[in-house]
Design a protein around this motif. Structure first.
Motif, PDB file in Angstrom:
ATOM      1  N   TYR A 188      -4.033  13.838  -2.850  1.00 37.19           N
ATOM      2  CA  TYR A 188      -5.282  13.991  -2.115  1.00 37.19           C
ATOM      3  C   TYR A 188      -6.321  14.647  -3.029  1.00 37.19           C
ATOM      4  O   TYR A 188      -6.065  15.714  -3.588  1.00 37.19           O
ATOM      5  N   ASP A 189      -7.479  14.005  -3.168  1.00 41.06           N
ATOM      6  CA  ASP A 189      -8.531  14.591  -4.003  1.00 41.06           C
ATOM      7  C   ASP A 189      -9.696  15.096  -3.174  1.00 41.06           C
ATOM      8  O   ASP A 189     -10.754  15.422  -3.703  1.00 41.06           O
ATOM      9  N   GLN A 190      -9.510  15.187  -1.846  1.00 40.43           N
ATOM     10  CA  GLN A 190     -10.503  15.782  -0.963  1.00 40.43           C
ATOM     11  C   GLN A 190      -9.812  16.850  -0.124  1.00 40.43           C
ATOM     12  O   GLN A 190      -8.701  16.649   0.345  1.00 40.43           O
ATOM     13  N   PRO A 191     -10.466  18.007   0.080  1.00 39.25           N
ATOM     14  CA  PRO A 191      -9.829  19.083   0.841  1.00 39.25           C
ATOM     15  C   PRO A 191      -9.389  18.671   2.239  1.00 39.25           C
ATOM     16  O   PRO A 191      -8.389  19.166   2.760  1.00 39.25           O
ATOM     17  N   ASP A 192     -10.135  17.742   2.863  1.00 42.19           N
ATOM     18  CA  ASP A 192      -9.789  17.350   4.228  1.00 42.19           C
ATOM     19  C   ASP A 192      -8.746  16.250   4.275  1.00 42.19           C
ATOM     20  O   ASP A 192      -8.329  15.833   5.358  1.00 42.19           O
ATOM     21  N   GLY A 193      -8.300  15.759   3.107  1.00 38.91           N
ATOM     22  CA  GLY A 193      -7.252  14.751   3.074  1.00 38.91           C
ATOM     23  C   GLY A 193      -7.677  13.369   3.516  1.00 38.91           C
ATOM     24  O   GLY A 193      -6.836  12.507   3.757  1.00 38.91           O
ATOM     25  N   THR A 194      -8.990  13.125   3.616  1.00 40.31           N
ATOM     26  CA  THR A 194      -9.440  11.821   4.097  1.00 40.31           C
ATOM     27  C   THR A 194      -9.209  10.724   3.068  1.00 40.31           C
ATOM     28  O   THR A 194      -9.044   9.557   3.427  1.00 40.31           O
ATOM     29  N   LEU A 195      -9.226  11.075   1.778  1.00 37.48           N
ATOM     30  CA  LEU A 195      -8.966  10.090   0.729  1.00 37.48           C
ATOM     31  C   LEU A 195      -7.574  10.339   0.174  1.00 37.48           C
ATOM     32  O   LEU A 195      -7.319  11.362  -0.450  1.00 37.48           O
ATOM     33  N   TYR A 196      -6.675   9.412   0.425  1.00 38.73           N
ATOM     34  CA  TYR A 196      -5.297   9.545  -0.029  1.00 38.73           C
ATOM     35  C   TYR A 196      -5.017   8.494  -1.102  1.00 38.73           C
ATOM     36  O   TYR A 196      -5.596   7.399  -1.104  1.00 38.73           O
ATOM     37  N   HIS A 197      -4.132   8.842  -1.991  1.00 39.12           N
ATOM     38  CA  HIS A 197      -3.753   7.921  -3.062  1.00 39.12           C
ATOM     39  C   HIS A 197      -2.232   7.839  -3.054  1.00 39.12           C
ATOM     40  O   HIS A 197      -1.550   8.778  -3.461  1.00 39.12           O
ATOM     41  N   PRO A 198      -1.696   6.723  -2.540  1.00 44.37           N
ATOM     42  CA  PRO A 198      -0.254   6.639  -2.275  1.00 44.37           C
ATOM     43  C   PRO A 198       0.575   6.692  -3.548  1.00 44.37           C
ATOM     44  O   PRO A 198       0.304   5.988  -4.516  1.00 44.37           O
ATOM     45  N   LEU A 199       1.587   7.526  -3.519  1.00 45.64           N
ATOM     46  CA  LEU A 199       2.548   7.632  -4.615  1.00 45.64           C
ATOM     47  C   LEU A 199       3.884   7.040  -4.209  1.00 45.64           C
ATOM     48  O   LEU A 199       4.905   7.265  -4.865  1.00 45.64           O
ATOM     49  N   GLY A 200       3.876   6.309  -3.123  1.00 45.15           N
ATOM     50  CA  GLY A 200       5.088   5.658  -2.634  1.00 45.15           C
ATOM     51  C   GLY A 200       4.696   4.474  -1.782  1.00 45.15           C
ATOM     52  O   GLY A 200       4.003   3.571  -2.242  1.00 45.15           O
ATOM     53  N   ALA A 201       5.084   4.505  -0.505  1.00 41.22           N
ATOM     54  CA  ALA A 201       4.776   3.396   0.394  1.00 41.22           C
ATOM     55  C   ALA A 201       3.271   3.231   0.534  1.00 41.22           C
ATOM     56  O   ALA A 201       2.523   4.203   0.545  1.00 41.22           O
ATOM     57  N   LEU A 202       2.834   1.979   0.675  1.00 39.88           N
ATOM     58  CA  LEU A 202       1.400   1.690   0.717  1.00 39.88           C
ATOM     59  C   LEU A 202       1.025   0.750   1.850  1.00 39.88           C
ATOM     60  O   LEU A 202       0.204   1.087   2.691  1.00 39.88           O
ATOM     61  N   ILE A 203       1.616  -0.452   1.903  1.00 37.53           N
ATOM     62  CA  ILE A 203       1.135  -1.480   2.814  1.00 37.53           C
ATOM     63  C   ILE A 203       2.142  -1.764   3.925  1.00 37.53           C
ATOM     64  O   ILE A 203       3.313  -1.420   3.830  1.00 37.53           O
ATOM     65  N   PHE A 204       1.637  -2.410   4.975  1.00 31.96           N
ATOM     66  CA  PHE A 204       2.507  -2.908   6.031  1.00 31.96           C
ATOM     67  C   PHE A 204       1.852  -4.112   6.684  1.00 31.96           C
ATOM     68  O   PHE A 204       0.644  -4.348   6.541  1.00 31.96           O
ATOM     69  N   THR A 205       2.658  -4.887   7.377  1.00 30.26           N
ATOM     70  CA  THR A 205       2.173  -6.019   8.166  1.00 30.26           C
ATOM     71  C   THR A 205       2.687  -5.858   9.594  1.00 30.26           C
ATOM     72  O   THR A 205       3.665  -5.155   9.844  1.00 30.26           O
ATOM     73  N   ASN A 206       2.033  -6.516  10.526  1.00 32.94           N
ATOM     74  CA  ASN A 206       2.356  -6.294  11.933  1.00 32.94           C
ATOM     75  C   ASN A 206       3.714  -6.848  12.349  1.00 32.94           C
ATOM     76  O   ASN A 206       4.440  -6.214  13.115  1.00 32.94           O
TER      77      ASN A 206
ATOM     78  N   ARG B 116      -7.916   0.936  -7.712  1.00 33.49           N
ATOM     79  CA  ARG B 116      -8.715   2.019  -7.123  1.00 33.49           C
ATOM     80  C   ARG B 116      -8.950   1.665  -5.662  1.00 33.49           C
ATOM     81  O   ARG B 116      -9.599   0.667  -5.345  1.00 33.49           O
ATOM     82  N   ILE B 117      -8.407   2.472  -4.759  1.00 32.02           N
ATOM     83  CA  ILE B 117      -8.387   2.125  -3.342  1.00 32.02           C
ATOM     84  C   ILE B 117      -9.682   2.520  -2.632  1.00 32.02           C
ATOM     85  O   ILE B 117     -10.150   1.822  -1.734  1.00 32.02           O
ATOM     86  N   PHE B 118     -10.278   3.655  -3.045  1.00 28.38           N
ATOM     87  CA  PHE B 118     -11.471   4.149  -2.364  1.00 28.38           C
ATOM     88  C   PHE B 118     -12.661   4.177  -3.321  1.00 28.38           C
ATOM     89  O   PHE B 118     -12.575   4.741  -4.417  1.00 28.38           O
ATOM     90  N   ASN B 119     -13.766   3.595  -2.898  1.00 25.11           N
ATOM     91  CA  ASN B 119     -14.975   3.610  -3.712  1.00 25.11           C
ATOM     92  C   ASN B 119     -15.528   5.025  -3.852  1.00 25.11           C
ATOM     93  O   ASN B 119     -16.189   5.359  -4.839  1.00 25.11           O
TER      94      ASN B 119
END
Length: 472
Positions: free
Chosen positions: A80-98, A359-362
């Motif tokens: 997490y590079d934001q104190p509030d944790g709104t921007l996360y950068h996955p170091l493991g699981a990332l995607i899912f489908t319904n 890069r996941i978040f602009n």
């Protein structure tokens, strides 16, 4: 010193989740209940361990979990590079489908966390052609003829998977064995079925996500992974989503009733008596926990089992010596790369270098990168970090970016995972899962991990549920 307990007093979920993140939950919530039976001890508080705890508690079993990391989630971790944790950068699981994540979806929905669109492997850039990272080119566009072939093969694969594979071979623990046709490497099976275009898509869906060399990975695992909707997601015709799986697991853990000991590596297990006794370390001291039974919710490699100092039976040593894992690292790196274009190493060789990054978040300069090495290799983390820094620097040089060279300080986090536990083709054909399944319950010991099915959050949760439904 707090006594080891089987149950806890409930606190509001917000407070409970906060305490889990701080690693204080087991110290704050303990309450002694007189004459309670020994709990089921679960080693590992990842998706499988947490699912086991929930399922056992639904049957009125007492549980206690031990996690060596400072937080829950297993391989579901984020930077997490934001104190509030709104921007996360996955170091493991990332995607899912319904459609595939049927057991995970209710857990994701209960967390209330925001979703974002998943990546598309058919877009972005490739680098490393000729093993020169500074050669960076766009992913070649798919021609009309290729699109037609992919569409045709996808429909044929989906029909085969739904009618012939799913009804017989998607059950966990492979209790009916693995037929020879699915024990061979996935490339061999695809070739035998006349698929010509799908192997390239599967390779991009397997290697960057840690599932090994497509020429070596047994077909049974690849077929478990590539459900029609997962394959469709990689083709860009089915939607996939990103979510902060770490916070999903934090929320999931908050509703576990039993204690969760964090920063608590198991340092010894004694199974010589009537029931197991776990010795664990926490806060510089060691403690003993008497267990009715013990469940190992982590990849059962010989290295992992020897680390907890548990004498193995000859049968256990024989079976677990056959478990292979992929050398796999996830990292968060500060770069100048554009959002949201993914980059893929070509060719996809196990060179201990980043095989993919995006890069996941602009709003953030952090790029998530995944590095891949050969099965069974164990290079030092320093080497992998050096290769990561060098490769991303070369890619930025190739893109003509200003001040492209990054240093070690750009690597904000890097983790090595015991990824994709699996058996090889020869052992599968020889019936190794029958040997593995026969270990369940011996000396009040059970095993649950991606090895039960496939290394995916969904399969880890299914494995935990299946274990409890079958043996408890």
């Amino acid at each position: 010193m707090l006594m080891t307990l089987s149950r806890i007093v409930r606190l509001p979920k917000v407070i409970s989740g906060f305490l889990i993140n701080l690693g204080l939950r087991s110290r704050v919530l303990a309450l002694t209940l007189p004459n309670t039976p020994a709990p089921i001890c679960i080693v590992g508080a990842g998706p499988s361990g947490l699912a086991i705890a929930h399922e056992l508690e639904a049957k009125d079993y007492a549980t206690v979990l031990f996690e060596k990391q400072p937080t829950v989630g297993g391989k579901c971790q984020s930077f997490y590079d934001q104190p509030d944790g709104t921007l996360y950068h996955p170091l493991g699981a990332l995607i899912f489908t319904n459609q595939t994540w049927v057991n995970t979806l209710p857990i994701i929905e209960a967390s209330g966390l925001p979703l974002s669109p998943g990546p598309n492997v058919t877009s972005g850039f490739i680098y490393g052609a000729g093993f020169t990272a500074s050669l960076v080119v766009p992913v070649p566009p798919v021609t009309d003829a290729q699109k037609a072939l992919l569409a045709s093969e996808f429909q044929r694969y989906a029909a085969f998977w739904t009618a012939n594979f799913a009804p017989k071979y998607t059950a966990l623990r492979y209790t009916n064995g693995v037929p020879k046709e699915f024990s061979v490497p996935i490339t061999q099976w695809l070739q035998s079925q006349g698929f010509k275009a799908l192997p390239q898509v599967m390779e991009l869906g397997m290697v960057p996500f840690g599932y090994g060399d497509i020429k070596q990975t047994p077909a049974i695992y690849a077929l478990q992974y590539f459900t029609p909707d997962v394959l469709g997601a990689f083709l860009g015709v089915v939607p996939s989503y990103n979510v902060d799986f770490h916070q999903v697991m934090v929320h999931y853990a908050a509703s576990v009733q039993g204690e969760i000991h964090l920063n608590a590596p198991v340092i010894a297990i004694d199974r010589s008596g009537e029931t197991p006794v776990i010795t664990y370390s926490q806060g510089g001291s060691s403690f003993n926990q008497h267990c009715a039974k013990v469940v190992f919710a982590f990849p059962p490699t010989l290295e992992n089992l020897r680390a907890i100092n548990m004498p193995l039976t000859s049968q256990e040593a024989e079976v677990f010596s056959k478990v292979g894992i992929t050398a796999y690292w996830a990292s968060a790196v500060e770069t100048k790369l554009d959002f949201p274009k993914p980059y893929y190493q070509m060719p996809l060789e196990p060179l201990n270098t980043p095989v993919a990054f995006i890069r996941i978040f602009n709003e953030s300069p952090i790029t998530t990168a995944w590095s891949w090495g050969a099965i069974g290799s164990n290079p030092p983390l320093e080497l992998v970090t050096d290769l990561l820094v060098d490769t991303i620097s070369q890619v930025q040089v190739g893109l003509g970016l200003e001040s492209p060279i990054i240093g070690q300080d750009a690597v904000k986090d890097i983790r090595k995972w015991d990824y994709f536990p699996h058996f090889g083709s020869a052992d599968l054909a020889a019936g190794v899962y029958a040997e593995y399944n026969s270990l369940q319950g011996q000396q009040n010991t059970y095993f649950s991990s991606g090895l039960n099915g496939f290394e995916l959050v969904e399969f880890a949760i299914r494995a935990g549920k299946d274990l409890v439904a079958t043996f408890f």
